[in-house]
Design an enzyme around this catalytic site. Structure first.
Site, PDB file in Angstrom:
ATOM      1  N   GLU A  40      -1.811  38.889 -18.544  1.00 21.43           N
ATOM      2  CA  GLU A  40      -2.315  37.584 -18.081  1.00 21.43           C
ATOM      3  C   GLU A  40      -3.073  36.818 -19.156  1.00 21.43           C
ATOM      4  OE1 GLU A  40      -3.897  36.890 -14.274  1.00 21.43           O
ATOM      5  OE2 GLU A  40      -2.250  37.871 -13.249  1.00 21.43           O
TER       6      GLU A  40
ATOM      7  N   HIS B  28     -10.025  41.968 -12.699  1.00 23.40           N
ATOM      8  CA  HIS B  28      -9.667  43.392 -12.774  1.00 23.40           C
ATOM      9  C   HIS B  28     -10.686  44.119 -13.643  1.00 23.40           C
ATOM     10  CE1 HIS B  28      -5.313  43.369 -11.366  1.00 23.40           C
ATOM     11  NE2 HIS B  28      -5.667  42.099 -11.293  1.00 23.40           N
TER      12      HIS B  28
END
Lengths: 409, 409
Positions: A49, A272
């Site tokens: 990402e 995360h």
């Protein structure tokens, strides 16, 4: 060669959640990630990402001293988001884009536009060839009714096939990434069974970090709390997996996840948690592989389960192909009717003007729009059906080959 | 193992030109191809442009006795067109779809819709592992002004990378297909240099068939004569290439192409000629590879040449991305202006009706159409730019790695 010193390797993996304009405090977090990587001096850094090439360039500039080698994997409209930084030269790279990755019309999910892929970088460290894979699979938006499960299973299958076929000359295989699957999900069992990859979390001697090794936790201020409600501790969907080739052993000495906020900041690095593994790699001098093969019945069982999911997806895709095709046909019929009416009016067959011109034009416009959209959808679902069929066929063939092989259990 | 008997392998490769509704006398030709394959009993059959699954099924039924194992590679809207038939069990398959493959709006060429790919089938024959690749690259429609050259070079690069990374455990590598490149074109030199694949035509002891091994010849009644005008003998674009792994030798004993019409028919099998090779494979018992590596300067030279072509493509793709983006912006501006005018009229700011309603609606319709189309094009060319950049970057890295390696010349 026996008795060679152990090679100690520190690996960092993180889904950075760095979506331009959408991710909160993105640039600040990228700076914090870069600071940590500089401070700790990892050997291999696998990121997901990182959608903006600017962010990648910033990290590259910052990590120039500790990880001078890097690669950004490009694919799809906005890239794959995958990149790798390494202390050691990257000899070669290859990208494999998954054939299925959600739906272009699910704009709110957006996975389709990312060109989800698996990237491979070949790195040689102290004469040992590492095949380092980094990937990010399709997200799971609703666990109870997961419309993307068949696509994720296809991705897991393609991932394991890609790893199996490309890693045959590797001494060590490493896979890091956001697999968007819980440890017991069919896709990850399929991947691990068929490749022999070991899970650093279950194999590690020492663990430090979030409970149960979770990487998406309610305590993180950026996670969506409602999504994590059924999982009070959070979920573990980010992994470091590894496998030793013939003549080598790999052991996970220590595994850590990040927790809480980054040092000196009021925010965590990402939504995360990062996974950080310390691996010990050693030559054994024995030619035979050290990873015991999975028993045939277990391979058959998990593959059959995965195949069922692909079949469920195939049924759904066929239904959608059919209904979009029917919609396109209806729109075409309406357009033809309108054309006939217009021609009739021009030829003077009708006495008066059957419709007001504006409504007539708007209706034609609408029908044309529906025709184009439905045709596009029909083409898209045709591809989806083909790819699901192809995977189902490959799985069937793999089952046949397995069942002809004498059992190893 | 030395002194093992030679394995004699007969390989058939043909671009079947079997496009539903478009290819002339398709079903008849598929029958003729099936008859020949049954009669001659090849060990491996590599076919391209079998677009209809029905044709594949017909062939499969016909070849059930002589080639009981087969695989149809699915991809894209209408499939990849690739399939393989084998006398020996196919153990595994993998499909890699090329990241670039022409333009969706070039409907008259249609390559984009085919999902051009390379298919891999792993076949074990007498204990020898064969990695069999079948592929079909983007066609060349105009040699003087070949707009697809950068895409074809990217495909050649992806093909060679895929072969290099997946063939490391193979004893023998075989590649058959319509590469759409003349023997001296940069893409094929790149492919051969970087993989070490040998060309069956130049290596064979005996050759029989069209002059110069051409596979697209003016004598074939289905070829477009105007396209072949600069080449009175025809062109050679279909290949069987091979490479022996460590401990093996492969020799081409005989190579044939089809000529003229199929026996007992008034038509040839396809617009292409089939290529048929008889290979002799033998274990040498020596661990070292037998294919001499290409000298570094030659690798550098051909890669630099290929990289230049990719750069040329990158410039063109950037230009197209820019102009489609500008067009989308203009259409958006027009729509906004119209919306403002309409709102103005509704709010009673204008005295009369500024435009006739119908023209106004049609103009809005046109602007919306242009907006959608130009946005789609912009997204498409953005992907194209990304993939060309990615390839260029990979090529740069490969050059760097090469130049750091001591020369082998």
């Amino acid at each position: 060669m026996e008795g060679d010193p152990k090679l100690r390797l520190r690996v960092f993996d993180l889904n950075c959640w760095a979506i331009r304009y959408l991710s909160k405090r993105r640039q600040e977090r990228i700076r914090l990630i870069g600071d940590r990587l500089c401070r700790e001096g990892f050997d291999l850094v696998l990121l997901q990402e990182v959608w903006s090439e600017r962010d990648y360039s910033d990290l590259k500039a910052k990590l120039g001293a500790c990880c001078p080698f890097s690669h950004y994997f490009r694919s799809g409209v906005i890239g794959s988001g995958l990149c790798i930084f390494s202390k050691f030269p990257i000899l070669d790279t290859l990208l494999y884009q998954y054939s299925l990755n959600g739906y272009p019309y699910m704009l709110q999910h957006g996975d389709w536009f990312c060109g989800k892929s698996v990237g491979l970088a070949v790195v040689k460290i102290s004469g040992i060839v590492f095949n380092v894979y980094v990937t990010h699979l399709h997200a799971e938006y609703c666990r109870e009714k997961d419309a993307y499960l068949p696509h994720r299973v296809v991705q897991a299958w393609e991932l394991l096939q890609f790893i199996r076929h490309t890693s045959q000359a590797a001494d060590v295989v490493l896979l890091g990434g956001d697999l968007n699957m819980h440890p017991q999900d069919v896709g990850i069992r399929l991947l691990r069974c068929w490749t022999g990859l070991q899970d650093a979390f279950t194999e590690t001697k020492h663990f430090e970090g979030c409970e149960d090794g979770c990487t998406l936790v309610p305590n993180n201020r950026f996670t969506v709390k409602s999504e994590l409600q059924p999982f009070p501790l959070g979920i573990r969907i980010d992994y470091i997996l590894y496998k030793a080739g013939s003549g080598f052993t790999v052991k996970c000495e220590e595994l850590q996840t990040t927790t809480g906020t980054a040092p000196g900041a009021d925010i965590p690095y990402s939504d995360h948690e990062a996974v950080m593994a310390t691996l010990h790699v050693q030559r054994t001098g024995q030619a035979a592989g050290v990873t015991p093969g999975t028993a045939v019945p277990a391979l058959v069982e998990v593959l059959s389960e995965a195949r069922t999911e692909v079949r469920v997806g195939l049924l759904a895709a066929r239904r959608q192909r059919y209904s979009s095709g029917r919609m396109a046909l209806l729109a075409l019929l309406l357009l033809l009717l309108q054309a006939a009416a217009a021609l009739g009016a021009l030829a003077g067959l009708a006495d008066g003007q059957p419709f007001p011109k504006l409504s007539f034009a708007l209706l034609a416009f609408l029908a044309l729009g529906v025709l184009l959209l439905a045709t596009g959808l029909h083409l898209f679902h045709t591809i989806e059906v083909k790819m699901l069929q192809g995977t189902e066929e490959q799985m069937r063939m793999a089952l046949e080959v397995l069942q002809e092989r004498p059992g190893r259990s």
